[in-house]
Write a protein that holds these residues in place. Sequence first.
Motif, PDB file in Angstrom:
ATOM      1  N   MET A   1       0.451  -2.439  12.542  1.00 41.57           N
ATOM      2  CA  MET A   1       1.130  -3.611  13.029  1.00 41.57           C
ATOM      3  C   MET A   1       2.531  -3.677  12.417  1.00 41.57           C
ATOM      4  O   MET A   1       2.697  -3.455  11.229  1.00 41.57           O
ATOM      5  N   THR A   2       3.463  -4.068  13.238  1.00 39.58           N
ATOM      6  CA  THR A   2       4.826  -4.164  12.738  1.00 39.58           C
ATOM      7  C   THR A   2       5.041  -5.523  12.088  1.00 39.58           C
ATOM      8  O   THR A   2       4.238  -6.445  12.256  1.00 39.58           O
ATOM      9  N   GLU A   3       6.142  -5.644  11.390  1.00 40.61           N
ATOM     10  CA  GLU A   3       6.459  -6.916  10.723  1.00 40.61           C
ATOM     11  C   GLU A   3       6.653  -8.028  11.745  1.00 40.61           C
ATOM     12  O   GLU A   3       6.273  -9.170  11.514  1.00 40.61           O
ATOM     13  N   VAL A   4       7.213  -7.724  12.884  1.00 39.38           N
ATOM     14  CA  VAL A   4       7.428  -8.716  13.947  1.00 39.38           C
ATOM     15  C   VAL A   4       6.084  -9.185  14.480  1.00 39.38           C
ATOM     16  O   VAL A   4       5.869 -10.396  14.690  1.00 39.38           O
ATOM     17  N   GLN A   5       5.166  -8.272  14.693  1.00 41.28           N
ATOM     18  CA  GLN A   5       3.833  -8.650  15.181  1.00 41.28           C
ATOM     19  C   GLN A   5       3.112  -9.504  14.147  1.00 41.28           C
ATOM     20  O   GLN A   5       2.433 -10.471  14.498  1.00 41.28           O
ATOM     21  N   VAL A   6       3.247  -9.158  12.885  1.00 37.96           N
ATOM     22  CA  VAL A   6       2.612  -9.939  11.814  1.00 37.96           C
ATOM     23  C   VAL A   6       3.216 -11.344  11.782  1.00 37.96           C
ATOM     24  O   VAL A   6       2.511 -12.340  11.665  1.00 37.96           O
ATOM     25  N   ALA A   7       4.528 -11.424  11.904  1.00 32.70           N
ATOM     26  CA  ALA A   7       5.206 -12.719  11.895  1.00 32.70           C
ATOM     27  C   ALA A   7       4.765 -13.556  13.098  1.00 32.70           C
ATOM     28  O   ALA A   7       4.505 -14.759  12.982  1.00 32.70           O
ATOM     29  N   ASN A   8       4.676 -12.931  14.264  1.00 41.27           N
ATOM     30  CA  ASN A   8       4.223 -13.641  15.474  1.00 41.27           C
ATOM     31  C   ASN A   8       2.773 -14.099  15.328  1.00 41.27           C
ATOM     32  O   ASN A   8       2.424 -15.214  15.725  1.00 41.27           O
ATOM     33  N   ALA A   9       1.932 -13.250  14.766  1.00 43.60           N
ATOM     34  CA  ALA A   9       0.522 -13.608  14.554  1.00 43.60           C
ATOM     35  C   ALA A   9       0.415 -14.765  13.576  1.00 43.60           C
ATOM     36  O   ALA A   9      -0.381 -15.698  13.772  1.00 43.60           O
ATOM     37  N   LYS A  10       1.230 -14.738  12.516  1.00 49.02           N
ATOM     38  CA  LYS A  10       1.214 -15.831  11.536  1.00 49.02           C
ATOM     39  C   LYS A  10       1.688 -17.119  12.190  1.00 49.02           C
ATOM     40  O   LYS A  10       1.119 -18.190  11.979  1.00 49.02           O
ATOM     41  N   LYS A  11       2.753 -17.009  12.999  1.00 56.66           N
ATOM     42  CA  LYS A  11       3.277 -18.190  13.704  1.00 56.66           C
ATOM     43  C   LYS A  11       2.212 -18.771  14.638  1.00 56.66           C
ATOM     44  O   LYS A  11       1.996 -19.978  14.679  1.00 56.66           O
ATOM     45  N   GLU A  12       1.534 -17.927  15.405  1.00 57.58           N
ATOM     46  CA  GLU A  12       0.485 -18.370  16.323  1.00 57.58           C
ATOM     47  C   GLU A  12      -0.678 -18.987  15.552  1.00 57.58           C
ATOM     48  O   GLU A  12      -1.251 -19.998  15.970  1.00 57.58           O
ATOM     49  N   THR A  13      -1.007 -18.372  14.408  1.00 59.04           N
ATOM     50  CA  THR A  13      -2.087 -18.918  13.577  1.00 59.04           C
ATOM     51  C   THR A  13      -1.722 -20.312  13.086  1.00 59.04           C
ATOM     52  O   THR A  13      -2.547 -21.231  13.101  1.00 59.04           O
ATOM     53  N   ASP A  14      -0.485 -20.485  12.645  1.00 58.84           N
ATOM     54  CA  ASP A  14      -0.019 -21.805  12.202  1.00 58.84           C
ATOM     55  C   ASP A  14      -0.052 -22.819  13.343  1.00 58.84           C
ATOM     56  O   ASP A  14      -0.468 -23.961  13.161  1.00 58.84           O
ATOM     57  N   GLU A  15       0.371 -22.395  14.529  1.00 57.36           N
ATOM     58  CA  GLU A  15       0.370 -23.290  15.691  1.00 57.36           C
ATOM     59  C   GLU A  15      -1.055 -23.704  16.061  1.00 57.36           C
ATOM     60  O   GLU A  15      -1.312 -24.869  16.390  1.00 57.36           O
ATOM     61  N   VAL A  16      -1.980 -22.738  16.007  1.00 58.35           N
ATOM     62  CA  VAL A  16      -3.384 -23.040  16.305  1.00 58.35           C
ATOM     63  C   VAL A  16      -3.944 -24.001  15.258  1.00 58.35           C
ATOM     64  O   VAL A  16      -4.664 -24.951  15.581  1.00 58.35           O
ATOM     65  N   GLY A  17      -3.583 -23.762  13.999  1.00 58.41           N
ATOM     66  CA  GLY A  17      -4.032 -24.662  12.933  1.00 58.41           C
ATOM     67  C   GLY A  17      -3.505 -26.068  13.121  1.00 58.41           C
ATOM     68  O   GLY A  17      -4.231 -27.051  12.948  1.00 58.41           O
ATOM     69  N   MET A  18      -2.239 -26.199  13.498  1.00 57.50           N
ATOM     70  CA  MET A  18      -1.644 -27.521  13.747  1.00 57.50           C
ATOM     71  C   MET A  18      -2.308 -28.190  14.953  1.00 57.50           C
ATOM     72  O   MET A  18      -2.598 -29.388  14.926  1.00 57.50           O
ATOM     73  N   ALA A  19      -2.537 -27.417  16.009  1.00 59.76           N
ATOM     74  CA  ALA A  19      -3.190 -27.978  17.203  1.00 59.76           C
ATOM     75  C   ALA A  19      -4.598 -28.444  16.860  1.00 59.76           C
ATOM     76  O   ALA A  19      -5.036 -29.515  17.309  1.00 59.76           O
ATOM     77  N   CYS A  20      -5.281 -27.667  16.044  1.00 57.31           N
ATOM     78  CA  CYS A  20      -6.639 -28.036  15.633  1.00 57.31           C
ATOM     79  C   CYS A  20      -6.615 -29.323  14.808  1.00 57.31           C
ATOM     80  O   CYS A  20      -7.438 -30.212  14.994  1.00 57.31           O
ATOM     81  N   ALA A  21      -5.659 -29.442  13.904  1.00 57.27           N
ATOM     82  CA  ALA A  21      -5.522 -30.652  13.087  1.00 57.27           C
ATOM     83  C   ALA A  21      -5.212 -31.862  13.962  1.00 57.27           C
ATOM     84  O   ALA A  21      -5.773 -32.953  13.769  1.00 57.27           O
ATOM     85  N   LYS A  22      -4.300 -31.683  14.956  1.00 54.94           N
ATOM     86  CA  LYS A  22      -3.967 -32.780  15.873  1.00 54.94           C
ATOM     87  C   LYS A  22      -5.193 -33.204  16.679  1.00 54.94           C
ATOM     88  O   LYS A  22      -5.455 -34.400  16.858  1.00 54.94           O
ATOM     89  N   LEU A  23      -5.941 -32.219  17.169  1.00 56.99           N
ATOM     90  CA  LEU A  23      -7.154 -32.545  17.934  1.00 56.99           C
ATOM     91  C   LEU A  23      -8.181 -33.258  17.064  1.00 56.99           C
ATOM     92  O   LEU A  23      -8.848 -34.197  17.505  1.00 56.99           O
ATOM     93  N   GLY A  24      -8.303 -32.809  15.817  1.00 58.55           N
ATOM     94  CA  GLY A  24      -9.229 -33.467  14.896  1.00 58.55           C
ATOM     95  C   GLY A  24      -8.836 -34.915  14.659  1.00 58.55           C
ATOM     96  O   GLY A  24      -9.680 -35.813  14.653  1.00 58.55           O
ATOM     97  N   LYS A  25      -7.533 -35.158  14.481  1.00 58.79           N
ATOM     98  CA  LYS A  25      -7.040 -36.530  14.272  1.00 58.79           C
ATOM     99  C   LYS A  25      -7.263 -37.375  15.520  1.00 58.79           C
ATOM    100  O   LYS A  25      -7.680 -38.539  15.427  1.00 58.79           O
ATOM    101  N   ARG A  26      -7.012 -36.791  16.697  1.00 60.22           N
ATOM    102  CA  ARG A  26      -7.240 -37.534  17.950  1.00 60.22           C
ATOM    103  C   ARG A  26      -8.725 -37.861  18.125  1.00 60.22           C
ATOM    104  O   ARG A  26      -9.082 -38.964  18.551  1.00 60.22           O
ATOM    105  N   ALA A  27      -9.592 -36.910  17.781  1.00 59.79           N
ATOM    106  CA  ALA A  27     -11.034 -37.150  17.880  1.00 59.79           C
ATOM    107  C   ALA A  27     -11.443 -38.263  16.921  1.00 59.79           C
ATOM    108  O   ALA A  27     -12.246 -39.138  17.264  1.00 59.79           O
ATOM    109  N   GLU A  28     -10.870 -38.248  15.719  1.00 62.58           N
ATOM    110  CA  GLU A  28     -11.174 -39.296  14.734  1.00 62.58           C
ATOM    111  C   GLU A  28     -10.711 -40.657  15.239  1.00 62.58           C
ATOM    112  O   GLU A  28     -11.438 -41.654  15.128  1.00 62.58           O
TER     113      GLU A  28
END
Length: 90
Positions: A1-28
């Motif tokens: 994996m290249t550094e760009v792919q790793v950076a994109n994967a990390k960015k997507e992981t962060d976005e998924v984590g934020m979306a999950c947190a937002k959904l959890g807060k909305r569910a609460e």
Amino acid sequence: MTEVQVANAKKETDEVGMACAKLGKRAENLLTFLKRCQDREIAELQAQLQYSAQVSVEMEVAKPDLAAALRDIRALYERLAQQNIQAAEE
């Protein structure tokens, strides 16, 4: 994996984590809202039940004693009949 792919994967992981947190807060928030609605509805139903019980008790207390009323009417008619018989005999 290249550094760009790793950076994109990390960015997507962060976005998924934020979306999950937002959904959890909305569910609460939704659960809190539903709980408040349920509590309000339960309180309204309990008030209706208390009112119904009061009306039922008041109606039972207010019932006339029909047997006693019929006895009184019969006694009145018997007295009137007796008076009419006596008046006719005189």
